[in-house]
Design a protein around this motif. Structure first.
Motif, PDB file in Angstrom:
ATOM      1  N   GLU A 158      36.600   8.320 -19.587  1.00 28.59           N
ATOM      2  CA  GLU A 158      34.891   8.216 -19.739  1.00 28.59           C
ATOM      3  C   GLU A 158      34.273   8.737 -18.583  1.00 28.59           C
ATOM      4  O   GLU A 158      33.124   9.457 -18.845  1.00 28.59           O
ATOM      5  N   LEU A 159      34.584   8.532 -17.126  1.00 31.63           N
ATOM      6  CA  LEU A 159      33.856   9.273 -16.101  1.00 31.63           C
ATOM      7  C   LEU A 159      34.047  10.440 -16.137  1.00 31.63           C
ATOM      8  O   LEU A 159      32.889  11.582 -15.789  1.00 31.63           O
ATOM      9  N   VAL A 160      35.016  11.219 -16.357  1.00 26.07           N
ATOM     10  CA  VAL A 160      35.272  12.669 -16.553  1.00 26.07           C
ATOM     11  C   VAL A 160      34.340  13.148 -17.496  1.00 26.07           C
ATOM     12  O   VAL A 160      33.511  14.157 -17.311  1.00 26.07           O
ATOM     13  N   THR A 161      34.133  12.429 -18.741  1.00 26.33           N
ATOM     14  CA  THR A 161      33.326  13.029 -19.993  1.00 26.33           C
ATOM     15  C   THR A 161      31.864  13.049 -19.358  1.00 26.33           C
ATOM     16  O   THR A 161      31.220  13.851 -19.755  1.00 26.33           O
ATOM     17  N   LEU A 162      31.592  11.987 -18.757  1.00 26.96           N
ATOM     18  CA  LEU A 162      30.011  12.015 -18.130  1.00 26.96           C
ATOM     19  C   LEU A 162      29.737  12.936 -17.299  1.00 26.96           C
ATOM     20  O   LEU A 162      28.569  13.557 -17.238  1.00 26.96           O
ATOM     21  N   VAL A 163      30.732  13.357 -16.248  1.00 25.63           N
ATOM     22  CA  VAL A 163      30.535  14.402 -15.259  1.00 25.63           C
ATOM     23  C   VAL A 163      30.658  15.685 -15.729  1.00 25.63           C
ATOM     24  O   VAL A 163      29.618  16.286 -15.490  1.00 25.63           O
ATOM     25  N   ARG A 164      31.483  15.931 -16.840  1.00 27.54           N
ATOM     26  CA  ARG A 164      31.599  17.332 -17.248  1.00 27.54           C
ATOM     27  C   ARG A 164      30.242  17.419 -18.438  1.00 27.54           C
ATOM     28  O   ARG A 164      29.576  18.712 -18.446  1.00 27.54           O
ATOM     29  N   ALA A 165      29.784  16.337 -18.786  1.00 28.08           N
ATOM     30  CA  ALA A 165      28.541  16.442 -19.979  1.00 28.08           C
ATOM     31  C   ALA A 165      27.351  16.871 -19.038  1.00 28.08           C
ATOM     32  O   ALA A 165      26.432  17.727 -19.362  1.00 28.08           O
ATOM     33  N   LEU A 166      26.979  16.242 -17.904  1.00 26.49           N
ATOM     34  CA  LEU A 166      26.200  16.563 -16.983  1.00 26.49           C
ATOM     35  C   LEU A 166      26.095  17.978 -16.224  1.00 26.49           C
ATOM     36  O   LEU A 166      25.186  18.465 -16.282  1.00 26.49           O
ATOM     37  N   ARG A 167      27.488  18.151 -15.836  1.00 28.32           N
ATOM     38  CA  ARG A 167      27.609  19.786 -15.601  1.00 28.32           C
ATOM     39  C   ARG A 167      27.154  20.898 -16.186  1.00 28.32           C
ATOM     40  O   ARG A 167      26.499  21.669 -15.706  1.00 28.32           O
ATOM     41  N   ASP A 168      27.215  20.626 -17.564  1.00 31.80           N
ATOM     42  CA  ASP A 168      26.958  21.802 -18.554  1.00 31.80           C
ATOM     43  C   ASP A 168      25.708  21.346 -19.041  1.00 31.80           C
ATOM     44  O   ASP A 168      25.225  22.148 -20.023  1.00 31.80           O
ATOM     45  N   ALA A 169      24.786  20.190 -18.513  1.00 34.70           N
ATOM     46  CA  ALA A 169      23.494  19.811 -19.157  1.00 34.70           C
ATOM     47  C   ALA A 169      23.630  19.959 -20.715  1.00 34.70           C
ATOM     48  O   ALA A 169      22.929  20.578 -21.438  1.00 34.70           O
ATOM     49  N   GLU A 170      24.587  19.417 -21.222  1.00 31.33           N
ATOM     50  CA  GLU A 170      25.155  19.599 -22.749  1.00 31.33           C
ATOM     51  C   GLU A 170      24.770  18.513 -23.766  1.00 31.33           C
ATOM     52  O   GLU A 170      24.532  17.331 -23.513  1.00 31.33           O
ATOM     53  N   ILE A 171      24.237  19.222 -24.686  1.00 34.26           N
ATOM     54  CA  ILE A 171      23.961  18.536 -26.014  1.00 34.26           C
ATOM     55  C   ILE A 171      25.006  19.032 -27.047  1.00 34.26           C
ATOM     56  O   ILE A 171      25.158  20.176 -27.104  1.00 34.26           O
ATOM     57  N   LEU A 172      25.322  17.920 -28.001  1.00 34.23           N
ATOM     58  CA  LEU A 172      26.251  18.415 -29.090  1.00 34.23           C
ATOM     59  C   LEU A 172      25.604  18.208 -30.346  1.00 34.23           C
ATOM     60  O   LEU A 172      24.776  17.469 -30.613  1.00 34.23           O
ATOM     61  N   ALA A 173      25.896  19.386 -31.283  1.00 35.43           N
ATOM     62  CA  ALA A 173      25.354  19.148 -32.436  1.00 35.43           C
ATOM     63  C   ALA A 173      26.643  19.044 -33.511  1.00 35.43           C
ATOM     64  O   ALA A 173      27.237  19.349 -33.374  1.00 35.43           O
ATOM     65  N   VAL A 174      26.033  18.298 -34.443  1.00 30.33           N
ATOM     66  CA  VAL A 174      27.041  17.910 -35.511  1.00 30.33           C
ATOM     67  C   VAL A 174      26.409  18.299 -36.816  1.00 30.33           C
ATOM     68  O   VAL A 174      25.183  18.049 -37.145  1.00 30.33           O
TER      69      VAL A 174
END
Lengths: 189, 101
Positions: A158-174
């Motif tokens: 969960e922490l890895v996901t949080l940090v990496r999402a912030l790293r890439d300023a990421e938004i996911l499209a479904v």
């Protein structure tokens, strides 16, 4: 109106296909968009995913555009950055997910025995964001009550996901991003 | 000015399951967290490379074939990141050192 960016390196799918004509679709749109798949997509870069990654950062998209299966982007073989504008109401069948908000809703609370937090020093976060320089922070010993731990710091998925999402300023499209949302495509090298 | 350079991997990173890692291309112009790894399968150099996320230490691209090939990639990813970390470390006379952020 928010603008999102997506980088396509030389020889990648969205380099050889022009999203201004085709729009964007996920590699595996038939899969259910579950929380486990969301975390795998971010933390492990899983290919079999129902998500399309976008970034709020041009610089992040630039990084992705600079490398593709065809090689590093150079003058004779550029990468591309697509500029995507999505406004409400969202196109039919399209949803946008902010990872941090989605994940925060299912993280354990402060009184739960299992925590998503790390148990090392502050530089653990540097080790996660910049492992080339700070990976030793993930494996070094660290103070614990009654002495020093001999085991690596605890880093949860969960922490890895949080940090990496912030790293890439990421938004996911479904769902599919229609071609009409892709406003511009610029070469970079 | 060169925009990219190749760093040899042969003899430095162990392959497996018919995969051999040949070299990694990196940008010398920008400090990006990606490399493109050139490889061969059964001695045949492949036309396309594999993108490696240097921070996540995972390949973004995958190879056709069995799960053992994928395991080879997963294992090699960390080794390649280490090799590139040493090769790209800023030092006087290092020909690979990047010039811009």
């Amino acid at each position: 109106m928010p603008i999102f960016y997506r980088g396509a390196g030389p020889g990648s799918c969205w380099d050889t296909n022009d999203a201004r004509q085709l729009g964007f679709r996920a590699q595996s749109p038939q899969l259910m968009a579950t929380m486990d798949r969301l975390m795998n997509h971010i933390a492990q870069t899983t290919v079999t995913s129902p998500f399309v990654s976008l970034s709020r950062s041009y610089a992040i998209a630039h990084g992705y555009a600079m490398a593709g299966p065809g090689g590093i982007a150079v003058q004779d073989q550029p990468g591309y950055i697509d500029e995507i504008e999505i406004a409400e109401p969202l196109p039919l069948g399209l949803a946008l997910l902010d990872l941090i908000r989605e994940l925060a809703a299912v993280l354990p609370g402060p009184l739960d025995r299992m925590s998503y937090q790390h148990d090392g020093r502050a530089k653990v976060l540097l080790g996660m964001v910049l492992p080339k320089e700070f990976q030793h922070m993930l494996v070094s010993t660290y103070p614990q009550p009654g002495g020093t731990s001999g085991s690596p710091v605890r880093v949860t998925q969960e922490l890895v996901t949080l940090v990496r999402a912030l790293r890439d300023a990421e938004i996911l499209a479904v769902g599919n991003i229609p071609a009409s949302c892709v406003l511009a495509r610029s070469p970079v090298h | 000015m060169r925009e990219a350079c190749s760093i040899p991997l042969q003899g430095q990173v162990q392959g497996g399951d018919d995969i051999e890692f040949l070299e990694a291309e990196v940008s010398t112009k920008y400090d990006i967290p990606f490399a493109v790894v050139r490889y061969s399968v059964s001695g045949q150099k492949q036309k396309t490379g594999l993108r490696l996320d240097l921070d996540k230490q995972v390949f973004i691209d995958h190879v056709e074939g069995n799960g053992e090939k994928q395991q080879t990639l997963n294992r090699a990813a960390r080794e390649i990141v280490k090799v590139l970390g040493v090769a790209l470390r800023p030092s006087p006379g290092n020909v690979y050192t990047r010039t811009q952020l």
